[in-house]
Design a protein around this motif. Sequence first.
Motif, PDB file in Angstrom:
ATOM      1  N   ASN A  98      10.694   4.713   1.627  1.00  0.00           N
ATOM      2  CA  ASN A  98      11.401   4.922   2.787  1.00  0.00           C
ATOM      3  C   ASN A  98      10.629   4.766   3.784  1.00  0.00           C
ATOM      4  OD1 ASN A  98      13.268   5.888   0.856  1.00  0.00           O
ATOM      5  ND2 ASN A  98      13.643   7.882   1.607  1.00  0.00           N
ATOM      6  N   ILE A  99       9.237   4.812   4.153  1.00  0.00           N
ATOM      7  CA  ILE A  99       8.401   4.385   5.098  1.00  0.00           C
ATOM      8  C   ILE A  99       7.101   3.523   4.745  1.00  0.00           C
ATOM      9  CG2 ILE A  99       6.684   5.517   6.760  1.00  0.00           C
ATOM     10  CD1 ILE A  99       8.199   8.067   6.517  1.00  0.00           C
ATOM     11  N   GLY A 100       7.016   2.358   5.363  1.00  0.00           N
ATOM     12  CA  GLY A 100       6.272   1.340   4.804  1.00  0.00           C
ATOM     13  C   GLY A 100       5.064   1.708   5.896  1.00  0.00           C
ATOM     14  N   ILE A 101       3.765   1.790   5.446  1.00  0.00           N
ATOM     15  CA  ILE A 101       2.629   2.051   6.092  1.00  0.00           C
ATOM     16  C   ILE A 101       1.751   0.895   6.139  1.00  0.00           C
ATOM     17  CG2 ILE A 101       0.628   3.760   6.715  1.00  0.00           C
ATOM     18  CD1 ILE A 101       2.363   5.724   5.132  1.00  0.00           C
ATOM     19  N   GLU A 102       1.337   0.440   7.161  1.00  0.00           N
ATOM     20  CA  GLU A 102       0.263  -0.695   7.223  1.00  0.00           C
ATOM     21  C   GLU A 102      -0.934  -0.167   7.937  1.00  0.00           C
ATOM     22  OE1 GLU A 102      -0.216  -4.760   9.634  1.00  0.00           O
ATOM     23  OE2 GLU A 102       1.436  -4.371   8.554  1.00  0.00           O
ATOM     24  N   MET A 103      -2.129  -0.412   7.481  1.00  0.00           N
ATOM     25  CA  MET A 103      -3.247   0.382   8.105  1.00  0.00           C
ATOM     26  C   MET A 103      -4.337  -0.784   8.032  1.00  0.00           C
ATOM     27  SD  MET A 103      -3.813   4.057   6.575  1.00  0.00           S
ATOM     28  CE  MET A 103      -3.331   3.798   4.940  1.00  0.00           C
ATOM     29  N   VAL A 104      -5.264  -0.872   9.366  1.00  0.00           N
ATOM     30  CA  VAL A 104      -5.879  -2.101   9.520  1.00  0.00           C
ATOM     31  C   VAL A 104      -7.424  -1.396   9.875  1.00  0.00           C
ATOM     32  CG1 VAL A 104      -6.722  -4.034  11.009  1.00  0.00           C
ATOM     33  CG2 VAL A 104      -4.448  -3.634  10.507  1.00  0.00           C
ATOM     34  N   TRP A 105      -8.340  -1.925   9.001  1.00  0.00           N
ATOM     35  CA  TRP A 105      -9.719  -1.445   9.569  1.00  0.00           C
ATOM     36  C   TRP A 105     -10.678  -2.874   9.995  1.00  0.00           C
ATOM     37  CZ3 TRP A 105      -6.944   0.365   5.635  1.00  0.00           C
ATOM     38  CH2 TRP A 105      -7.003   1.822   5.574  1.00  0.00           C
ATOM     39  N   LYS A 106     -11.311  -2.711  11.235  1.00  0.00           N
ATOM     40  CA  LYS A 106     -12.011  -3.845  11.954  1.00  0.00           C
ATOM     41  C   LYS A 106     -13.400  -3.916  11.497  1.00  0.00           C
ATOM     42  CE  LYS A 106      -8.297  -4.616  15.236  1.00  0.00           C
ATOM     43  NZ  LYS A 106      -7.970  -4.428  16.552  1.00  0.00           N
TER      44      LYS A 106
END
Length: 110
Positions: A98-106
Amino acid sequence: MSDHSAVDLVRFRLSGGESVIVEVDDRDQGAVRVGGRDRMREAQETFDENLLRIRDATRSVLATMRTTTEPDEIKLVFGIKFNAEAGAVIARTGVEANIGIEMVWKRTPR
């Protein structure tokens, strides 16, 4: 046999006294006919109250993701579905999520 051409509508009051009408998927909820094939119901809560609940849920997800994984960026993707009885709910957007989560680490340069 159901009438697929009918539209179910819910009127949500706004905090300023105006209202917004939202098309909903409430075919089996016993909506009251207004005229023709369209059906109108009055929501129990205001539009603003419903969006505040969604905002609070979003804040909770973000706070949890920030403290457990510390990403540089977080992107939440979800739909909001309006229902005469439940108000605003997070809609199913895929087979199971129901909730899409996209996480980014630089990476920091060395």
